[in-house]
Design a protein around this motif. Structure first.
Motif, mmCIF file in Angstrom:
data_model
loop_
_atom_site.group_PDB
_atom_site.id
_atom_site.type_symbol
_atom_site.label_atom_id
_atom_site.label_comp_id
_atom_site.label_asym_id
_atom_site.label_seq_id
_atom_site.Cartn_x
_atom_site.Cartn_y
_atom_site.Cartn_z
ATOM 1 N N ALA A 25 0.828 -1.072 -0.004
ATOM 2 C CA ALA A 25 -0.021 0.030 0.035
ATOM 3 C C ALA A 25 0.871 0.935 -0.005
ATOM 4 N N ALA A 26 1.753 1.143 0.623
ATOM 5 C CA ALA A 26 2.792 2.342 0.891
ATOM 6 C C ALA A 26 3.517 2.659 -0.540
ATOM 7 N N LEU A 27 3.720 1.662 -1.046
ATOM 8 C CA LEU A 27 4.704 1.623 -2.671
ATOM 9 C C LEU A 27 3.834 2.158 -3.766
ATOM 10 N N GLU A 28 2.775 1.662 -3.637
ATOM 11 C CA GLU A 28 1.881 1.788 -4.918
ATOM 12 C C GLU A 28 1.816 3.190 -5.333
ATOM 13 N N PRO A 29 1.775 4.291 -4.692
ATOM 14 C CA PRO A 29 1.575 5.509 -5.077
ATOM 15 C C PRO A 29 2.732 6.275 -5.229
ATOM 16 N N VAL A 30 4.009 5.490 -4.797
ATOM 17 C CA VAL A 30 5.490 6.249 -5.122
ATOM 18 C C VAL A 30 5.609 6.600 -6.645
ATOM 19 N N ASP A 31 5.858 7.862 -6.928
ATOM 20 C CA ASP A 31 5.867 8.117 -8.388
ATOM 21 C C ASP A 31 7.166 7.907 -8.951
ATOM 22 N N GLU A 32 8.281 8.518 -8.242
ATOM 23 C CA GLU A 32 9.839 8.331 -8.682
ATOM 24 C C GLU A 32 10.251 7.219 -7.914
ATOM 25 N N TRP A 33 10.439 6.038 -8.622
ATOM 26 C CA TRP A 33 10.916 4.912 -8.062
ATOM 27 C C TRP A 33 12.358 4.865 -7.813
ATOM 28 N N THR A 34 12.840 5.481 -6.692
ATOM 29 C CA THR A 34 14.168 5.653 -6.304
ATOM 30 C C THR A 34 14.479 5.082 -4.734
ATOM 31 N N THR A 35 15.607 4.683 -4.666
ATOM 32 C CA THR A 35 15.781 4.046 -3.175
ATOM 33 C C THR A 35 15.360 4.984 -2.105
ATOM 34 N N GLU A 36 15.732 6.328 -2.266
ATOM 35 C CA GLU A 36 15.384 7.120 -1.058
ATOM 36 C C GLU A 36 13.865 7.087 -0.891
ATOM 37 N N ASN A 37 13.050 7.117 -2.133
ATOM 38 C CA ASN A 37 11.670 7.280 -1.990
ATOM 39 C C ASN A 37 10.831 5.799 -1.538
ATOM 40 N N ILE A 38 11.720 4.715 -1.925
ATOM 41 C CA ILE A 38 11.167 3.461 -1.613
ATOM 42 C C ILE A 38 11.413 3.444 -0.061
ATOM 43 N N GLU A 39 12.641 3.662 0.593
ATOM 44 C CA GLU A 39 12.824 3.477 1.797
ATOM 45 C C GLU A 39 12.088 4.713 2.693
ATOM 46 N N SER A 40 11.809 5.885 2.379
ATOM 47 C CA SER A 40 11.097 6.818 3.126
ATOM 48 C C SER A 40 9.216 6.082 3.233
ATOM 49 N N ALA A 41 8.889 5.552 2.124
ATOM 50 C CA ALA A 41 7.803 5.384 2.321
ATOM 51 C C ALA A 41 7.266 4.051 3.067
ATOM 52 N N ILE A 42 8.568 3.093 2.799
ATOM 53 C CA ILE A 42 8.347 1.761 3.818
ATOM 54 C C ILE A 42 8.513 2.114 5.324
ATOM 55 N N ARG A 43 9.562 3.147 5.618
ATOM 56 C CA ARG A 43 9.787 3.454 7.031
ATOM 57 C C ARG A 43 8.383 4.044 7.586
ATOM 58 N N ALA A 44 7.967 4.950 6.723
ATOM 59 C CA ALA A 44 6.484 5.788 7.499
ATOM 60 C C ALA A 44 5.418 4.676 7.549
ATOM 61 N N ALA A 45 5.423 3.678 6.634
ATOM 62 C CA ALA A 45 4.233 2.848 6.760
ATOM 63 C C ALA A 45 4.310 1.609 7.694
ATOM 64 N N VAL A 46 5.664 1.081 7.816
ATOM 65 C CA VAL A 46 5.770 -0.098 8.315
ATOM 66 C C VAL A 46 6.448 0.028 10.145
ATOM 67 N N ILE A 47 7.412 0.939 10.064
ATOM 68 C CA ILE A 47 8.111 1.207 11.160
ATOM 69 C C ILE A 47 7.243 2.189 12.106
ATOM 70 N N ASP A 48 6.720 3.255 11.309
ATOM 71 C CA ASP A 48 6.287 4.234 12.155
ATOM 72 C C ASP A 48 4.665 3.696 12.210
ATOM 73 N N GLY A 49 4.003 3.283 10.950
ATOM 74 C CA GLY A 49 2.626 2.904 11.083
ATOM 75 C C GLY A 49 2.396 1.688 11.861
ATOM 76 N N LEU A 50 3.403 0.684 11.844
ATOM 77 C CA LEU A 50 2.997 -0.477 12.496
ATOM 78 C C LEU A 50 3.726 -0.549 13.744
ATOM 79 N N GLU A 51 4.431 0.425 14.140
ATOM 80 C CA GLU A 51 5.260 0.589 15.101
ATOM 81 C C GLU A 51 6.376 -0.845 15.419
ATOM 82 N N LEU A 52 6.940 -1.018 14.331
ATOM 83 C CA LEU A 52 7.882 -2.248 14.228
ATOM 84 C C LEU A 52 9.267 -1.707 14.249
#
Length: 503
Positions: free
Chosen positions: A431-458
């Motif tokens: 869900a976090a990656l589907e809306p990522v427009d520019e597929w770069t390492t930085e954007n991928i990491e930022s989206a995953i950390r926001a959704a999984v580390i912060d969002g799921l508190e893991l």
């Protein structure tokens, strides 16, 4: 200076390595070749390759070509040899049989050798009797002084004789060695010098060939120390100039035993190429087994020890007084360290070219990648070059990038790390990656950390484990987010969904 009849300049140092083609080339052959060649290059001498193929019972036809291939792989180039010729042709002992006969006849005429008609069975019985009586083993000279007719009346007679040396009781047992100084060697027995099949034994052939090929320094393993008195006798009986001897210490396993092909796969020279060692790393390692590292002192007196050296550096500073006589331990951990260091120093294109054969061998792809696939491999190489110890490790890292999502297998150890909640992590990641427009390492990491580390508190380890398993199929992989960028959006999302749907 003028050349002699063989085209050899007087005073020129000439050394050789003389392996037997009886199986896969031994790493000891490369070890001896390295030190011989370094010495020759240091003094402007010549390095010869001679094939000692008189052991026909153990001869293997493909062994000689393997030897050429492996020494070329290491960059150890000879100046004369069977494949390139030279002033002392031929360089195979099997092609020199008529060369040895005059020397044998001379020894017989001088009374330094005699014919022996004993059968192998009779010799076996003799040795067994000597051992039972706890006497030194050695030929009992039953045939000495007899004609064939006289010997035929006694048991254990063979019609085709061998020729033996007649070793006197005062045979030389001391000689000077470049590495070891004065050496005491055991008294030799009446060694066979010409076999019943007409082939010389090593002991005669090596003396005759070294003389005729102008060898000035015989550099070989310490296992030949006990044979040196036999060789000295032959030199003196035949009136030949004696070479200088240098007996290198044997390579040893960690338990101090002699390294052998039967007990240690690393004794096979081909093994190193198969495993993905770089030739420059192996050359460096072999040099360090018998020679000290490079020691430098700066202007302030600070001493630095450098273990990494090129062949040219080794040859330039070569000095026999620095060669160790102690048996070196063949420590693969040291070689692994050197190899990993040399791998990291390769430029990117050289590294890519180095790993491609291993990826083809392991069927990661059928042939060397071209175009876009080469570009993808270059991106992968940037992630894995610093991680490799052996080039053969590359396929494990590269394979996931060249495998279709539907064919990607999740390794057992990767699947075993998946905990409860892994499916939820994968769903959130998708869900976090589907809306990522520019597929770069930085954007991928930022989206995953926001959704999984912060969002799921893991914690990162818990969050990234199922993602890594889905993306690469393995527990240990190249950097995760960089890998996802290389795979691309569609492939990454497909892999994440496929694993999630199996949980």
């Amino acid at each position: 200076m003028t050349e002699n009849a063989s085209g050899i300049l007087p005073g020129t140092v000439r050394v050789r390595v003389a392996p037997s083609p009886t199986g896969d080339p031994h790493v000891g052959t490369a070890y001896m070749a390295l030190f011989n060649l370094a010495f020759a290059r240091n003094v402007g001498g010549r390095f010869l390759l001679r094939i000692e193929d008189t052991d026909r019972a153990r001869f293997r036809e493909d062994s000689e070509q393997q030897l050429y291939d492996m020494l070329h792989w290491l960059g150890l180039q000879w100046d004369e040899g069977p494949d390139i010729g030279g002033p002392c042709e031929p360089y195979r002992q099997s092609e020199r049989l008529e060369t040895y006969r005059p020397f044998v006849e001379q020894l017989i005429e001088q009374g330094n050798a005699y014919r022996c008609w004993c059968t192998p069975e009779r010799l076996t019985q003799m040795r067994e009797a000597q051992q039972k009586a706890k006497r030194p083993t050695g030929y009992d000279r039953l045939c000495y002084g007899k004609t064939a007719e006289q010997r035929a009346t006694l048991p254990g007679f063979s019609e085709i004789p061998v020729v033996r040396m007649l070793v006197p009781k005062d045979a030389p047992i001391r000689f000077t060695d470049l590495i070891r100084g004065e050496v005491n060697a055991p008294m030799p027995d009446d060694q066979v010098i010409l076999k019943a099949d007409g082939f010389p034994t090593y002991h005669l052939a090596v003396v005759v060939d070294d003389h005729l090929m102008g060898i000035t320094h015989v550099v070989r393993g310490e296992e030949w120390i006990s044979s040196t008195p036999k060789h000295l006798l032959l030199y003196r009986w035949l009136g030949l100039d004696e070479p200088v001897f240098a007996h290198m210490p044997l390579l040893r396993n960690t338990d101090k035993s002699k390294i052998s092909k039967r007990k240690n796969p690393a004794a096979r020279l081909t093994w190193f190429a198969e495993q993905g060692y770089l030739p420059q790393a192996l050359i460096n390692f072999l040099a360090l087994l018998g020679y000290p590292p490079i020691i430098t002192t700066d202007d302030e007196g600070v001493v630095t020890e450098r273990e990494m050296m090129t062949f040219e550096e080794f040859a330039e500073r070569f000095d026999w007084s620095k060669v160790s006589s102690a048996g070196p331990i063949f420590d693969l951990k040291k070689l692994d360290w050197l190899n990993g260091t040399y791998i990291r120093e390769l430029d990117r294109e050289t590294f890519i070219d180095a790993i491609i054969p291993f990826c083809v061998r392991d069927e990661v792809f059928a042939e060397a990648p071209q175009g876009a696939d080469r570009e993808k491999l270059a991106a992968i190489a940037e992630l894995i070059q610093t991680r490799l110890v052996l080039l053969s490790e590359a396929p494990g890292y590269v394979r996931p990038f060249f495998t279709a999502a539907a064919d990607l297998q999740i390794a057992d150890d990767a699947r075993a790390q998946l905990k409860d909640g892994a499916a939820e992590v994968l769903t959130a990641t998708i869900a976090a990656l589907e809306p990522v427009d520019e597929w770069t390492t930085e954007n991928i990491e930022s989206a995953i950390r926001a959704a999984v580390i912060d969002g799921l508190e893991l914690k990162p380890k818990v969050a990234f484990t199922p993602i890594r398993s889905a993306v690469s199929g393995v527990r240990i992989s190249p950097p995760l987010f960089e890998s996802m960028e290389i795979l691309g959006r569609d492939e990454t999302l497909t892999r994440l969904a496929l694993l999630r749907d199996t949980l």
